[in-house]
Write an enzyme that holds these catalytic residues in place. Sequence first.
Site, PDB file in Angstrom:
ATOM      1  CE  LYS A  19      -4.254  -2.049   1.454  1.00 39.99           C
ATOM      2  NZ  LYS A  19      -3.876  -3.460   1.752  1.00 39.99           N
TER       3      LYS A  19
HETATM    4  C1  LIG Z   1      -4.560  -4.520   1.292  1.00 39.56           C
HETATM    5  C2  LIG Z   1      -3.822  -5.778   1.266  1.00 39.56           C
HETATM    6  C3  LIG Z   1      -4.198  -6.829   0.420  1.00 39.56           C
HETATM    7  C4  LIG Z   1      -5.429  -6.742  -0.463  1.00 39.56           C
HETATM    8  O1  LIG Z   1      -5.291  -5.794  -1.490  1.00 39.56           O
HETATM    9  P1  LIG Z   1      -6.574  -5.250  -2.240  1.00 39.56           P
HETATM   10  O2  LIG Z   1      -6.084  -4.188  -3.146  1.00 39.56           O
HETATM   11  O3  LIG Z   1      -7.476  -4.704  -1.173  1.00 39.56           O
HETATM   12  O4  LIG Z   1      -7.201  -6.386  -2.959  1.00 39.56           O
HETATM   13  C5  LIG Z   1      -3.409  -7.960   0.400  1.00 39.56           C
HETATM   14  N1  LIG Z   1      -2.315  -8.075   1.181  1.00 39.56           N
HETATM   15  C6  LIG Z   1      -1.936  -7.096   2.016  1.00 39.56           C
HETATM   16  C7  LIG Z   1      -0.733  -7.298   2.859  1.00 39.56           C
HETATM   17  C8  LIG Z   1      -2.655  -5.907   2.078  1.00 39.56           C
HETATM   18  O5  LIG Z   1      -2.259  -4.944   2.900  1.00 39.56           O
END
Ligand SMILES: *Cc1c(COP(=O)(O)O)cnc(C)c1O
Length: 483
Positions: A133
């Site tokens: 993220k």
């Molecule tokens: C947010 C997240 C996901 C999922 O990603 P999306 O874009 O919401 O599908 C998977 N793994 C981790 C570690 C995350 O922080």
Amino acid sequence: MGHDDALLSAPDAQTEKGLRAVKYISTRGNAPELTFAEAMLTGLARDGGLYVPKKIPTMSQDDIAALAGLPYEEIAFRVMKPFTGDCFTDEEFKGIIERAYAGFRHKARAPLVQLAPNHYLLELFQGPTLAFKDFAMQLIGQLFQFELARREERVTIVGATSGDTGSAAIEAFRGLDNVDVFILFPDGRVSDIQRKQMTTPDDSNVHALALEGDFDDCQARVKDMFNDFDFRDGVKLAGVNSINCARVLAQVVYYFSAATSLGAPHRKVSFTVPTGNFGDIFAGYIAKQMGLPIEDLVIATNQNDILHRTMETGAYTKDGVTPSISPSMDIQVSSNFERALFYAYDRDGEAVSQLMEELKDGSFSISQGAMEALREAYKSGRASEEETAATIKSEFADSGEVLCPHSAVGVKVAKENLSETPMVTLATAHPAKFPAAVEKAMGKHPALPPHMEDMMDREERVCKVPNQLALLQTLIKDRIASR
Ligand SMILES: *Cc1c(COP(=O)(O)O)cnc(C)c1O
């Protein structure tokens, strides 16, 4: 439209040339068309929909081939610039990108490692909070700072997190003058490190709120605040959740960097994506629409498998959340899936609007035509808790790679989809963010990177809040007023 004027006033006059500005439209077909910067600052559209580009820009095979070997920042510039229209000059946008990724530990930003013949892992956890993220959030921080300073405006960001978004947002916005950030996380359902990352920054503009409820409750309260126009306009609400179109855009970039280093566009590449809110995998869909030759895009879910069930049955049915060892994927309402539906329904906003109305009663059925389009675009699979743990153990034995539980869900599902086409599994977090689950699976404690070793000793600042809209709104107003 009146209340949008202050927030959405036109940016300073830009040059006349290239005025074919890229416009953004809502997946529910009933909100004003916006520029990239406007859509970014707005987050959720006023008709409850999500913004998507009116037309997805494409790249020629030559332009894609030219990306191979370039620095990540340069690839980011070339891939994202066509989506931003006239909002930034080249120099401005390059500066924003440089600042966004300067805090990443690895020079490649998104390094690719090999797990097995024809199976690769894209390490997306080299940013400041050790999860993918950071790619979107660090960029959004710099984009907001630039745009708000230019407009001499302030906004309030309210976000819901299942763990990683919140820390990434707090890390990206802390100390910025024009922004207050409030993050709702489900009390007791994030890992200690995730919580510490949210509650230890001491900047006065960031606020971590532990909500009594699960992630879907957090997400629902944020949606409520956006749908309360008086509140929304009063505090100038802006969203940075994964529904923000700028976040999705930032994630498109690493599909290009990974695929071109494996031989695209001369060779096809497949991707498996640990999926929750569908932002990361939807970015892969955009990359494919832009012209990147992606063979398969595989949705990998944990035991909270609404997306996998939907792909199998054609019915999207909420089923409650069961906490798992991959908590960032513990959801039953996958907000960006609405974007996938929009394209599967041939960009019919009214049809999407109808489905979302039906979802208020817990489920909807997808038409046969739309299901065919979805199955054409995505494959899917799921990993149980046992399979996730077993994959952490076996991958360490096979390649020495230590996987976080989310990445392990991805690797398990990817292995079921291997072919002659190179497969890239997205590693979405660093294993040390989920030490208990990793240690239990492989009998070895994953170490934090050196700059975070003192994390567990830092002092926390956190506010527990009930799952009540009015109370939350008062608290937010009070905190802003007392700044
Ligand atoms: C947010 C997240 C996901 C999922 O990603 P999306 O874009 O919401 O599908 C998977 N793994 C981790 C570690 C995350 O922080």
